[in-house]
Design a protein around this motif. Structure first.
Motif, mmCIF file in Angstrom:
data_model
loop_
_atom_site.group_PDB
_atom_site.id
_atom_site.type_symbol
_atom_site.label_atom_id
_atom_site.label_comp_id
_atom_site.label_asym_id
_atom_site.label_seq_id
_atom_site.Cartn_x
_atom_site.Cartn_y
_atom_site.Cartn_z
ATOM 1 N N GLY A 77 -75.433 62.589 45.604
ATOM 2 C CA GLY A 77 -75.094 62.435 44.185
ATOM 3 C C GLY A 77 -75.310 63.676 43.346
ATOM 4 N N LYS A 78 -75.258 64.860 43.939
ATOM 5 C CA LYS A 78 -75.491 66.088 43.173
ATOM 6 C C LYS A 78 -74.366 66.327 42.161
ATOM 7 N N THR A 79 -73.131 66.232 42.628
ATOM 8 C CA THR A 79 -71.984 66.480 41.746
ATOM 9 C C THR A 79 -71.863 65.395 40.685
ATOM 10 N N VAL A 80 -72.070 64.159 41.092
ATOM 11 C CA VAL A 80 -71.971 63.032 40.157
ATOM 12 C C VAL A 80 -73.026 63.137 39.057
ATOM 13 N N LEU A 81 -74.172 63.764 39.372
ATOM 14 C CA LEU A 81 -75.246 63.894 38.389
ATOM 15 C C LEU A 81 -74.742 64.545 37.106
ATOM 16 N N ALA A 82 -73.986 65.634 37.224
ATOM 17 C CA ALA A 82 -73.472 66.319 36.037
ATOM 18 C C ALA A 82 -72.580 65.396 35.212
ATOM 19 N N GLU A 83 -71.751 64.613 35.892
ATOM 20 C CA GLU A 83 -70.874 63.671 35.195
ATOM 21 C C GLU A 83 -71.693 62.637 34.422
ATOM 22 N N GLU A 84 -72.771 62.164 35.047
ATOM 23 C CA GLU A 84 -73.587 61.130 34.403
ATOM 24 C C GLU A 84 -74.430 61.711 33.262
ATOM 25 N N ILE A 85 -74.869 62.965 33.393
ATOM 26 C CA ILE A 85 -75.584 63.619 32.284
ATOM 27 C C ILE A 85 -74.655 63.705 31.081
ATOM 28 N N ALA A 86 -73.407 64.104 31.327
ATOM 29 C CA ALA A 86 -72.430 64.207 30.242
ATOM 30 C C ALA A 86 -72.221 62.859 29.552
ATOM 31 N N LYS A 87 -72.130 61.789 30.358
ATOM 32 C CA LYS A 87 -71.990 60.451 29.775
ATOM 33 C C LYS A 87 -73.214 60.073 28.954
ATOM 34 N N ALA A 88 -74.401 60.341 29.531
ATOM 35 C CA ALA A 88 -75.643 59.902 28.908
ATOM 36 C C ALA A 88 -75.888 60.575 27.557
ATOM 37 N N VAL A 89 -75.541 61.868 27.457
ATOM 38 C CA VAL A 89 -75.803 62.598 26.207
ATOM 39 C C VAL A 89 -74.541 62.750 25.364
ATOM 40 N N ASP A 90 -73.457 62.044 25.798
ATOM 41 C CA ASP A 90 -72.191 62.046 25.065
ATOM 42 C C ASP A 90 -71.685 63.470 24.847
ATOM 43 N N ALA A 91 -71.558 64.198 25.951
ATOM 44 C CA ALA A 91 -71.122 65.593 25.891
ATOM 45 C C ALA A 91 -69.873 65.778 26.740
ATOM 46 N N PRO A 92 -69.002 66.723 26.368
ATOM 47 C CA PRO A 92 -67.839 67.017 27.218
ATOM 48 C C PRO A 92 -68.287 67.663 28.524
ATOM 49 N N LEU A 93 -67.554 67.400 29.597
ATOM 50 C CA LEU A 93 -67.887 67.944 30.913
ATOM 51 C C LEU A 93 -66.837 68.968 31.338
ATOM 52 N N LEU A 94 -67.313 70.145 31.737
ATOM 53 C CA LEU A 94 -66.443 71.178 32.287
ATOM 54 C C LEU A 94 -66.897 71.439 33.715
ATOM 55 N N THR A 95 -65.960 71.433 34.656
ATOM 56 C CA THR A 95 -66.306 71.549 36.072
ATOM 57 C C THR A 95 -65.659 72.785 36.681
ATOM 58 N N TRP A 96 -66.481 73.595 37.331
ATOM 59 C CA TRP A 96 -66.009 74.775 38.043
ATOM 60 C C TRP A 96 -66.336 74.576 39.515
ATOM 61 N N HIS A 97 -65.324 74.225 40.309
ATOM 62 C CA HIS A 97 -65.508 74.018 41.740
ATOM 63 C C HIS A 97 -65.421 75.367 42.450
ATOM 64 N N VAL A 98 -66.500 75.769 43.084
ATOM 65 C CA VAL A 98 -66.559 77.072 43.736
ATOM 66 C C VAL A 98 -66.036 76.966 45.163
ATOM 67 N N LYS A 99 -65.207 77.939 45.565
ATOM 68 C CA LYS A 99 -64.684 78.026 46.926
ATOM 69 C C LYS A 99 -65.136 79.338 47.549
ATOM 70 N N SER A 100 -64.834 79.510 48.823
ATOM 71 C CA SER A 100 -65.245 80.736 49.513
ATOM 72 C C SER A 100 -64.571 81.968 48.924
ATOM 73 N N THR A 101 -63.409 81.779 48.283
ATOM 74 C CA THR A 101 -62.667 82.911 47.706
ATOM 75 C C THR A 101 -62.941 83.113 46.215
ATOM 76 N N THR A 102 -63.775 82.260 45.630
ATOM 77 C CA THR A 102 -64.029 82.324 44.192
ATOM 78 C C THR A 102 -64.855 83.557 43.836
ATOM 79 N N LYS A 103 -64.452 84.242 42.772
ATOM 80 C CA LYS A 103 -65.196 85.382 42.244
ATOM 81 C C LYS A 103 -65.812 85.009 40.901
ATOM 82 N N ALA A 104 -66.966 85.609 40.598
ATOM 83 C CA ALA A 104 -67.667 85.290 39.356
ATOM 84 C C ALA A 104 -66.796 85.575 38.132
ATOM 85 N N GLN A 105 -65.995 86.622 38.201
ATOM 86 C CA GLN A 105 -65.150 87.004 37.075
ATOM 87 C C GLN A 105 -64.213 85.872 36.662
#
Length: 279
Positions: free
Chosen positions: A38-66
């Protein structure tokens, strides 16, 4: 702004403490644990609990910080200049905002999930140190500095595929999600299957934990796989009595394809069952 779990997510006391500590300290919450805890779901539930928008950045092997900051499309600008497009006079038309930029400029304090950070190369976390620490970055093409208007609640997940740099770890609040025990797992099942027969759950949990305890198992079944298995048991109307006959060393579980996810583990169970019958 405090996290107390939600009706759809069973949060242990130590997890609640970790989330709230990260919010107070305004540091990223680095969450590790077995896949399916439930690591990924945790962020979704935090957003629900504090009524905040959720932005998700899924990292892949080719992802760069920039890419989390912004990307400048010089090729499109060159092509448009050759075509005489008037947009080329404004370079901002060719800058694509990343998830960090979106979270920094969000009207309401958002929750930013950086999911599976350990999939990227080893320099990826180091390349984000300054931006996550100061909550600002510079856009060289336009000369502007982007600062967080509302410091986001940052949740970073890792599956421990590689070690993260010490400098990065120092800037995070760390929490390891332990695999749920019997009681916690029963609560999780109740959330997803309200009113399910208690005897069926008891037998299913027994088989599930016995399966996880089999020596030599290549991939232990996770929480999400247990929930899939229970859904199938209910759909096929498998009785508690049928499960009671199942023993990890004598009989492979019914509908085992939901629990065992590779041929080596299936072969291991078949071998144990065969040896038990011969004995």
């Amino acid at each position: 702004m405090r996290f107390q779990g939600t009706k759809d997510y069973v949060a242990t006391e130590d997890l609640k403490v970790a989330v709230n500590a990260a919010i107070v300290l305004e540091r990223p919450l680095l969450v590790k644990g077995e896949p399916g805890t439930g690591k990924t779901v945790l962020a979704e539930e935090i957003a629900k609990a504090v009524d905040a928008p959720l932005l998700t950045w899924h990292v892949k092997s080719t992802t760069k910080a920039q890419q989390g900051l912004y990307e400048y499309d010089a090729v499109s600008r060159l092509r448009d200049s050759q075509l005489g497009d008037p947009r080329v006079s404004d370079i901002s038309n060719y800058i694509k905002r990343g998830k960090l930029w979106e979270s920094f400029t969000s009207a309401a304090r958002p929750v930013l999930l950086i999911d599976e950070i350990d999939k990227a190369d080893i320099e990826f976390p180091n390349d984000l140190l300054l931006e996550l620490d100061r909550m600002e970055f510079h856009v060289y093409e336009t000369g502007e500095t982007v600062r967080a208007e509302n410091r986001p609640i940052v949740v970073i997940t890792s599956n421990n595929e590689k070690e993260l740099p010490d400098a990065f770890l120092r800037r995070c609040f760390f929490h390891y999600i332990k695999f749920p025990d019997d009681a916690t797992m029963a609560q999780i099942v109740d959330v997803h299957f309200p009113g399910i027969k208690k005897r069926l759950v008891e037998e299913a949990l027994r088989v599930f934990f016995e399966t996880r305890d089999v020596p030599g198992l290549k991939k232990k079944p996770s929480t999400s796989e247990l929930l899939d298995w229970l859904k199938l048991l209910l759909s096929e109307d498998i009785s508690p009595e049928t499960l009671r006959e199942t023993n990890s060393r004598k009989l492979i579980p019914p509908l085992h394809g939901a629990l065992l996810k590779n041929e080596q583990d299936v072969a291991l169970f078949e071998k144990l069952a065969f040896m038990s019958r011969r004995g």
